[in-house]
Design a protein around this motif. Structure first.
Motif, PDB file in Angstrom:
ATOM      1  N   LEU A  20       5.095  15.415  -6.993  1.00  0.00           N
ATOM      2  CA  LEU A  20       4.224  14.852  -5.964  1.00  0.00           C
ATOM      3  C   LEU A  20       3.059  15.796  -5.731  1.00  0.00           C
ATOM      4  CD1 LEU A  20       3.711  12.656  -3.792  1.00  0.00           C
ATOM      5  CD2 LEU A  20       5.026  14.072  -2.206  1.00  0.00           C
ATOM      6  N   VAL A  21       1.857  15.263  -5.782  1.00  0.00           N
ATOM      7  CA  VAL A  21       0.641  16.019  -5.491  1.00  0.00           C
ATOM      8  C   VAL A  21      -0.008  15.415  -4.262  1.00  0.00           C
ATOM      9  CG1 VAL A  21      -1.657  16.624  -6.320  1.00  0.00           C
ATOM     10  CG2 VAL A  21       0.287  16.692  -7.892  1.00  0.00           C
ATOM     11  N   LEU A  22      -0.221  16.241  -3.247  1.00  0.00           N
ATOM     12  CA  LEU A  22      -0.771  15.777  -1.973  1.00  0.00           C
ATOM     13  C   LEU A  22      -2.137  16.392  -1.715  1.00  0.00           C
ATOM     14  CD1 LEU A  22       2.354  16.092   0.342  1.00  0.00           C
ATOM     15  CD2 LEU A  22       1.302  13.964  -0.407  1.00  0.00           C
ATOM     16  N   GLY A  23      -2.897  15.742  -0.850  1.00  0.00           N
ATOM     17  CA  GLY A  23      -4.175  16.276  -0.408  1.00  0.00           C
ATOM     18  C   GLY A  23      -3.973  17.277   0.717  1.00  0.00           C
ATOM     19  N   PRO A  24      -5.060  17.734   1.342  1.00  0.00           N
ATOM     20  CA  PRO A  24      -4.975  18.739   2.402  1.00  0.00           C
ATOM     21  C   PRO A  24      -4.177  18.232   3.594  1.00  0.00           C
ATOM     22  CG  PRO A  24      -7.178  17.775   2.291  1.00  0.00           C
ATOM     23  CD  PRO A  24      -6.443  17.302   1.084  1.00  0.00           C
ATOM     24  N   MET A  25      -3.198  19.003   4.006  1.00  0.00           N
ATOM     25  CA  MET A  25      -2.263  18.541   5.022  1.00  0.00           C
ATOM     26  C   MET A  25      -2.854  18.528   6.423  1.00  0.00           C
ATOM     27  SD  MET A  25       0.291  17.597   3.305  1.00  0.00           S
ATOM     28  CE  MET A  25       1.593  17.363   4.515  1.00  0.00           C
ATOM     29  N   GLU A  26      -4.079  19.071   6.607  1.00  0.00           N
ATOM     30  CA  GLU A  26      -4.699  18.927   7.916  1.00  0.00           C
ATOM     31  C   GLU A  26      -5.107  17.485   8.182  1.00  0.00           C
ATOM     32  OE1 GLU A  26      -7.924  21.148   5.391  1.00  0.00           O
ATOM     33  OE2 GLU A  26      -5.747  21.028   5.517  1.00  0.00           O
ATOM     34  N   ASN A  27      -5.101  16.656   7.147  1.00  0.00           N
ATOM     35  CA  ASN A  27      -5.308  15.222   7.338  1.00  0.00           C
ATOM     36  C   ASN A  27      -3.939  14.555   7.428  1.00  0.00           C
ATOM     37  OD1 ASN A  27      -5.931  12.506   7.261  1.00  0.00           O
ATOM     38  ND2 ASN A  27      -7.489  12.719   5.677  1.00  0.00           N
ATOM     39  N   PRO A  28      -3.575  14.015   8.597  1.00  0.00           N
ATOM     40  CA  PRO A  28      -2.220  13.475   8.776  1.00  0.00           C
ATOM     41  C   PRO A  28      -1.857  12.355   7.812  1.00  0.00           C
ATOM     42  CG  PRO A  28      -3.316  13.733  10.896  1.00  0.00           C
ATOM     43  CD  PRO A  28      -4.358  13.957   9.847  1.00  0.00           C
ATOM     44  N   VAL A  29      -2.833  11.714   7.177  1.00  0.00           N
ATOM     45  CA  VAL A  29      -2.506  10.618   6.269  1.00  0.00           C
ATOM     46  C   VAL A  29      -1.613  11.103   5.134  1.00  0.00           C
ATOM     47  CG1 VAL A  29      -4.502  10.812   4.715  1.00  0.00           C
ATOM     48  CG2 VAL A  29      -3.434   8.589   5.093  1.00  0.00           C
ATOM     49  N   ALA A  39       0.679  13.545   5.274  1.00  0.00           N
ATOM     50  CA  ALA A  39       2.048  13.690   5.769  1.00  0.00           C
ATOM     51  C   ALA A  39       2.738  12.330   5.819  1.00  0.00           C
ATOM     52  CB  ALA A  39       2.044  14.341   7.148  1.00  0.00           C
ATOM     53  N   GLU A  40       2.002  11.301   6.234  1.00  0.00           N
ATOM     54  CA  GLU A  40       2.578   9.955   6.274  1.00  0.00           C
ATOM     55  C   GLU A  40       2.882   9.454   4.868  1.00  0.00           C
ATOM     56  OE1 GLU A  40       0.272   7.284   8.673  1.00  0.00           O
ATOM     57  OE2 GLU A  40       0.252   8.629  10.414  1.00  0.00           O
ATOM     58  N   MET A  41       2.008   9.748   3.914  1.00  0.00           N
ATOM     59  CA  MET A  41       2.269   9.366   2.525  1.00  0.00           C
ATOM     60  C   MET A  41       3.504  10.078   1.982  1.00  0.00           C
ATOM     61  SD  MET A  41      -1.412   9.124   0.623  1.00  0.00           S
ATOM     62  CE  MET A  41      -2.528   7.763   0.966  1.00  0.00           C
ATOM     63  N   MET A  42       3.640  11.369   2.290  1.00  0.00           N
ATOM     64  CA  MET A  42       4.784  12.127   1.801  1.00  0.00           C
ATOM     65  C   MET A  42       6.090  11.542   2.339  1.00  0.00           C
ATOM     66  SD  MET A  42       5.588  16.230   1.972  1.00  0.00           S
ATOM     67  CE  MET A  42       5.531  16.294   3.758  1.00  0.00           C
ATOM     68  N   GLN A  43       6.118  11.235   3.622  1.00  0.00           N
ATOM     69  CA  GLN A  43       7.328  10.662   4.218  1.00  0.00           C
ATOM     70  C   GLN A  43       7.684   9.332   3.558  1.00  0.00           C
ATOM     71  OE1 GLN A  43       7.186  10.427   8.480  1.00  0.00           O
ATOM     72  NE2 GLN A  43       9.055   9.229   8.643  1.00  0.00           N
ATOM     73  N   GLU A  44       6.679   8.497   3.336  1.00  0.00           N
ATOM     74  CA  GLU A  44       6.916   7.195   2.700  1.00  0.00           C
ATOM     75  C   GLU A  44       7.382   7.367   1.264  1.00  0.00           C
ATOM     76  OE1 GLU A  44       7.558   3.356   2.670  1.00  0.00           O
ATOM     77  OE2 GLU A  44       6.657   4.279   4.446  1.00  0.00           O
ATOM     78  N   ALA A  45       6.790   8.311   0.548  1.00  0.00           N
ATOM     79  CA  ALA A  45       7.167   8.538  -0.849  1.00  0.00           C
ATOM     80  C   ALA A  45       8.593   9.065  -0.959  1.00  0.00           C
ATOM     81  CB  ALA A  45       6.183   9.501  -1.507  1.00  0.00           C
ATOM     82  N   ALA A  77     -11.082   4.838   9.251  1.00  0.00           N
ATOM     83  CA  ALA A  77     -10.303   4.152   8.219  1.00  0.00           C
ATOM     84  C   ALA A  77      -9.129   5.031   7.837  1.00  0.00           C
ATOM     85  CB  ALA A  77     -11.162   3.856   6.985  1.00  0.00           C
ATOM     86  N   ASP A  78      -7.990   4.443   7.659  1.00  0.00           N
ATOM     87  CA  ASP A  78      -6.699   5.011   7.220  1.00  0.00           C
ATOM     88  C   ASP A  78      -5.549   4.356   7.966  1.00  0.00           C
ATOM     89  OD1 ASP A  78      -7.234   6.734   5.101  1.00  0.00           O
ATOM     90  OD2 ASP A  78      -7.587   8.458   6.409  1.00  0.00           O
ATOM     91  N   GLY A  79      -5.678   4.304   9.324  1.00  0.00           N
ATOM     92  CA  GLY A  79      -4.597   3.723  10.108  1.00  0.00           C
ATOM     93  C   GLY A  79      -3.487   4.702  10.416  1.00  0.00           C
ATOM     94  N   ILE A  80      -3.806   5.994  10.608  1.00  0.00           N
ATOM     95  CA  ILE A  80      -2.757   6.967  10.916  1.00  0.00           C
ATOM     96  C   ILE A  80      -2.227   6.726  12.328  1.00  0.00           C
ATOM     97  CG2 ILE A  80      -3.705   8.687   9.335  1.00  0.00           C
ATOM     98  CD1 ILE A  80      -4.859  10.165  11.735  1.00  0.00           C
ATOM     99  N   ALA A  81      -0.977   7.104  12.545  1.00  0.00           N
ATOM    100  CA  ALA A  81      -0.314   6.836  13.816  1.00  0.00           C
ATOM    101  C   ALA A  81      -1.006   7.550  14.970  1.00  0.00           C
ATOM    102  CB  ALA A  81       1.156   7.255  13.731  1.00  0.00           C
ATOM    103  N   LEU A  82      -1.497   8.772  14.722  1.00  0.00           N
ATOM    104  CA  LEU A  82      -2.093   9.571  15.787  1.00  0.00           C
ATOM    105  C   LEU A  82      -3.330   8.906  16.379  1.00  0.00           C
ATOM    106  CD1 LEU A  82      -1.835  12.263  17.286  1.00  0.00           C
ATOM    107  CD2 LEU A  82      -3.282  13.302  15.527  1.00  0.00           C
ATOM    108  N   ALA A  83      -4.033   8.094  15.592  1.00  0.00           N
ATOM    109  CA  ALA A  83      -5.268   7.471  16.059  1.00  0.00           C
ATOM    110  C   ALA A  83      -5.019   6.228  16.910  1.00  0.00           C
ATOM    111  CB  ALA A  83      -6.148   7.097  14.864  1.00  0.00           C
TER     112      ALA A  83
END
Length: 346
Positions: free
Chosen positions: A79-88, A90-96, A285-291
């Motif tokens: 799994l390769v993720l983007g910068p974790m300061e963007n909560p999207v 973390a949400e992708m990691m949990q779903e994956a 755009a993204d739809g993260i829970a925090l927003a």
């Protein structure tokens, strides 16, 4: 009783039970134990039950390395993720993690951060014998792509449209930006701006391009552009620059190409004494829970993360299974969510 644990200090640590030791205790061949533990119907129900009880009694667990050597598959997905300061991410990691486990696989985090995937990361794909790799950010360098191809490691990108020839699943980001522009124009906004993301990411550029196209379709002037990035801090800095403009030059609506950017913009505008959405509407755009909750209640286009990860894993598993399939790019529509951060048409 060769599987009985030894007391501390008496002969060292207990030996780990193996297929061989279970076979000796059960009085059967090792191959029978292996088949029984896999639920092979060729082994009688009585023998399967007896071996299952022995495995539970001794604490036997399958040796993943041995399984890899026999089957050629590790059950691991890189799994390769983007910068974790963007909560999207973390949400992708949990779903994956959830969806990979449902498919009988486990994830191995190889990279999290900005920039392209280094050759060392690509080499780790082969060192850890991952069956395939799911990339939710960044790009493969030509060398990294060659390493994966040479070692038969299939790659699928999620949340990115690749520049090279890999399969990918992404939100239709151009359509998302275009929809937000149309919504703001329909509400009467006339001076629009966009806070951009990293210039080398397809997600950010496609959203900004769609937004510009939607504004042009409404007959409005091209949006003012403010450099952003992938973090709340970058959005906050852009919001400060917007707030510092003279009122006649200040946009009346701002699109942050990610929710985390839009949230940073909102915080900066409010700190400067401006009302959101009274003075300036803000969308993301993204739809993260925090927003979704206070203090943001952000109008946004939510990516279908669950469907994106699921489709990405489906593409990856098909290629791990050895199917000679063409590369493909799948775009899924996002969902427009109207909240309170923007003045919107009724």
């Amino acid at each position: 009783m060769d599987d009985a644990p030894l007391p501390p200090g008496q002969g060292g640590p207990a030996r780990r039970p193996t297929v061989g030791s279970l076979a000796r205790r059960a009085g059967v061949a090792a191959s029978t134990v292996s088949r029984a533990l896999r639920g092979d119907p060729r082994i009688s129900a009585e023998v399967r039950a007896r071996i299952a009880a022995l495995a539970a009694e001794t604490g036997y667990t399958p040796n993943a390395l041995a399984r890899t050597l026999v089957s050629g598959r590790s059950g691991l997905i890189g799994l390769v993720l983007g910068p974790m300061e963007n909560p999207v991410y973390a949400e992708m990691m949990q779903e994956a993690v959830t969806q990979a486990a449902a498919r009988g696989s486990r994830l191995l985090l190889l990279h999290a951060g900005h920039g392209p995937i280094e050759d060392a990361t690509a080499e780790a794909l082969t060192q850890y014998r991952v069956d395939g790799c799911l990339i939710t950010s960044a790009e493969l360098s030509s060398r990294a792509a060659a390493i994966c191809a040479a070692n038969g490691v299939p790659v699928v990108m999620v949340n990115r449209v690749p520049r090279q020839f890999e399969s990918a699943v992404a939100c239709d980001n151009h359509a998302a930006g275009e929809a937000l522009a149309g919504l703001l124009a329909a509400a009467g906004h006339r001076r629009l701006a966009v806070v951009t993301g990293n210039a080398d990411t397809s997600t950010s550029t496609r959203r900004a391009e769609g937004f510009a196209r939607g504004i042009a379709a409404a007959g409005l002037a091209a949006p003012a552009c403010f450099n952003g990035g992938a973090s709340h801090a970058a959005g906050y800095a852009a919001g400060q620059a917007i707030a510092a403009l003279p009122a006649p030059q200040r946009p009346d609506a701002v699109f942050g190409v990610s929710d985390v950017l839009a949230m940073g913009v909102m915080d900066a505008l409010r700190e400067a004494g401006l009302s959101v959405p009274g003075d300036i509407s803000v969308v993301g755009a993204d739809g993260i829970a925090l927003a979704a909750g206070p203090p943001y209640r952000l109008t946004t286009v939510a990516q279908p993360l669950q469907a994106m990860i699921g489709r990405g894993l489906d593409l990856l598993m098909a290629r791990i299974g050895g199917a000679a399939l063409p590369q493909e790019v799948v775009l899924l529509r996002g969902t427009l969510i109207r909240r309170h951060s923007a003045r919107l048409p009724a």
